[in-house]
Design an enzyme around this catalytic site. Structure first.
Site, PDB file in Angstrom:
ATOM      1  N   CYS A   1       0.840  -1.203   0.000  1.00 18.83           N
ATOM      2  CA  CYS A   1       0.000   0.000   0.000  1.00 18.83           C
ATOM      3  C   CYS A   1       0.876   1.255   0.000  1.00 18.83           C
ATOM      4  O   CYS A   1       1.641   1.472   0.943  1.00 18.83           O
ATOM      5  CB  CYS A   1      -0.919   0.012   1.222  1.00 18.83           C
TER       6      CYS A   1
ATOM      7  N   LYS B   1     -10.522  -8.045   4.356  1.00 21.41           N
ATOM      8  CA  LYS B   1      -9.942  -7.458   5.563  1.00 21.41           C
ATOM      9  C   LYS B   1     -10.465  -8.113   6.837  1.00 21.41           C
ATOM     10  O   LYS B   1     -11.630  -8.541   6.901  1.00 21.41           O
ATOM     11  CB  LYS B   1     -10.197  -5.954   5.603  1.00 21.41           C
TER      12      LYS B   1
ATOM     13  N   VAL C   1      -5.675   1.053   5.766  1.00 22.32           N
ATOM     14  CA  VAL C   1      -4.411   1.255   6.456  1.00 22.32           C
ATOM     15  C   VAL C   1      -3.772   2.513   5.865  1.00 22.32           C
ATOM     16  O   VAL C   1      -4.108   2.896   4.745  1.00 22.32           O
ATOM     17  CB  VAL C   1      -3.482   0.032   6.292  1.00 22.32           C
TER      18      VAL C   1
ATOM     19  N   GLU D   1      -5.414   7.231   8.715  1.00 15.37           N
ATOM     20  CA  GLU D   1      -5.232   8.071   7.526  1.00 15.37           C
ATOM     21  C   GLU D   1      -3.763   8.492   7.414  1.00 15.37           C
ATOM     22  O   GLU D   1      -3.153   8.942   8.384  1.00 15.37           O
ATOM     23  CB  GLU D   1      -6.154   9.288   7.506  1.00 15.37           C
ATOM     24  N   SER D   2      -3.211   8.354   6.216  1.00 15.48           N
ATOM     25  CA  SER D   2      -1.757   8.449   6.052  1.00 15.48           C
ATOM     26  C   SER D   2      -1.186   9.812   6.440  1.00 15.48           C
ATOM     27  O   SER D   2      -0.201   9.891   7.186  1.00 15.48           O
ATOM     28  CB  SER D   2      -1.353   8.094   4.620  1.00 15.48           C
TER      29      SER D   2
END
Length: 273
Positions: A51, A78, A91, A103-104
Site C-alpha cells: 500500500c 480485511k 491502512v 489516515e496516512s
C-alpha cells in the site's frame, strides 16, 4: 507478544536506524483471523506491504528512528478488527498507549509531532504550508496512477490507462519545476529528505512498473529525459536509509499489481518468493 520474527536494527552513516522491531514482510491477516496481541507501550502499525499510503507512515517512522511493530492486513478480505479500529477500513492505522490514529497524512503528522528524532516538517511556517499544498496538488499525480490500478473494476482498458498516464505526467511537471525553484537535492533540503519527500515517494517508487504490468502498452513508459531533476532526486531517495529498508524493485511491485488487476491480489507475494 509478537508472532513475527525480530528484524535486526541497522546503523547508518546518518545515524538513522531501521526501526521496525519485527518483520516488515509477514503474513497478511484476513477475514476471520484473530488479531495478534498488541503491547500498548509499543508503537504498532497496521499495514499492507504494497500500500503506497501506508508506506508514507513507514518512512516517517524509519526517519524518526522510532521502534515499532507491524501487523499486515489484507484489504480485499480485511479482518473484522481492522474495521473496529478504523471504520474506514483502510491502512495505515497507528496504535500506541491507547491512541488509535488513522489516515496516512494524519499518522505522519502525528509521528512527526509526538515523537523525538529529527523534524520532518520544515520549521518555517510558509515552507510547511507550501509543502502541505503540494501534497494536495500531488493527488493529481497519484490518483491517475490509482485509476490505472483499479480501472479494471470499471471495465477500463488500454485507452483509458493511456489517458490516465498522460494526465499523471502532465501534473508531474509542477514538481519538476518546484525542485528547480528550491535548488536543493530534496524537497526537504540539501542534506536529507523531509515530510514532502516521504509523502510523494511511494508513487515514484512505482513510476516504472506500468509497462511491466500491462505488456505491450508502451504509452505507460515514464519519460525520464523529461524530468531530469526528479530523476536525480529519485536516485538519491532510493539510497535514503528510511526508504532503503522498505524498498521493493520494479518487478516485485509489478507482480503484485498484476495480481491486483486479475481480481485476486496476492498480499503475501513476498512470503512465496
Amino acid at each position: 507478544m509478537s508472532i513475527f520474527k525480530p528484524h535486526h536494527l541497522v546503523s547508518t552513516a546518518r545515524h538513522v536506524r531501521y526501526a521496525c522491531t519485527n518483520s516488515l514482510t509477514s503474513v497478511h491477516h484476513a477475514t476471520g483471523s484473530d488479531m495478534p496481541a498488541v503491547d500498548p507501550a509499543q508503537v504498532t502499525l497496521l499495514n499492507m506491504r504494497f500500500c503506497p499510503y501506508a508506506q508514507r507512515t513507514v518512512h516517517c517512522l524509519n526517519a524518526k528512528g522510532i521502534d515499532y511493530e507491524v501487523i499486515n492486513c489484507a484489504l480485499k478480505t480485511k479482518p473484522e478488527w481492522l474495521l473496529e479500529l478504523n471504520p474506514i477500513g483502510k491502512v495505515p492505522v497507528l496504535m500506541h498507549k491507547g491512541q488509535i490514529i488513522y489516515e496516512s497524512l494524519i499518522t505522519c503528522d502525528y509521528v512527526d509531532e509526538a515523537y523525538p528524532g529529527r523534524p520532518l516538517h520544515s520549521t518555517d511556517s510558509a515552507t510547511k504550508a507550501r509543502d502541505r499544498m503540494l501534497v494536495e496538488l500531488f493527488k493529481r499525480v497519484e490518483m491517475p496512477q490509482m485509476k490505472i490500478w483499479f480501472g479494471w473494476m470499471r471495465g477500463q482498458g488500454e485507452e483509458e490507462r493511456a489517458a490516465h498516464w498522460l494526465d499523471c505526467m502532465g501534473n508531474l511537471e509542477r514538481f519538476e519545476t518546484e525542485l528547480g525553484l528550491r535548488q536543493t537535492s530534496y524537497f526537504g533540503g540539501e542534506e536529507q529528505p523531509g515530510w514532502l519527500d516521504y509523502m510523494i515517494w511511494p508513487w515514484f517508487e512505482r513510476i516504472h512498473i506500468y509497462p511491466l504490468v500491462f505488456k505491450g502498452e508502451s504509452r505507460l513508459t515514464y519519460p525520464t529525459s523529461k524530468f531530469p531533476l526528479l530523476d536525480s532526486w529519485m536516485s538519491k531517495m532510493r539510497q535514503d536509509p528510511a526508504v532503503e529498508q522498505y524498498l521493493l524493485e520494479d518487478e516485485t511491485h509489478a507482480q503484485f499489481v498484476q495480481t491486483l488487476v486479475s481480481g485476486a491480489p496476492n498480499y503475501d507475494l513476498l512470503l512465496n518468493q
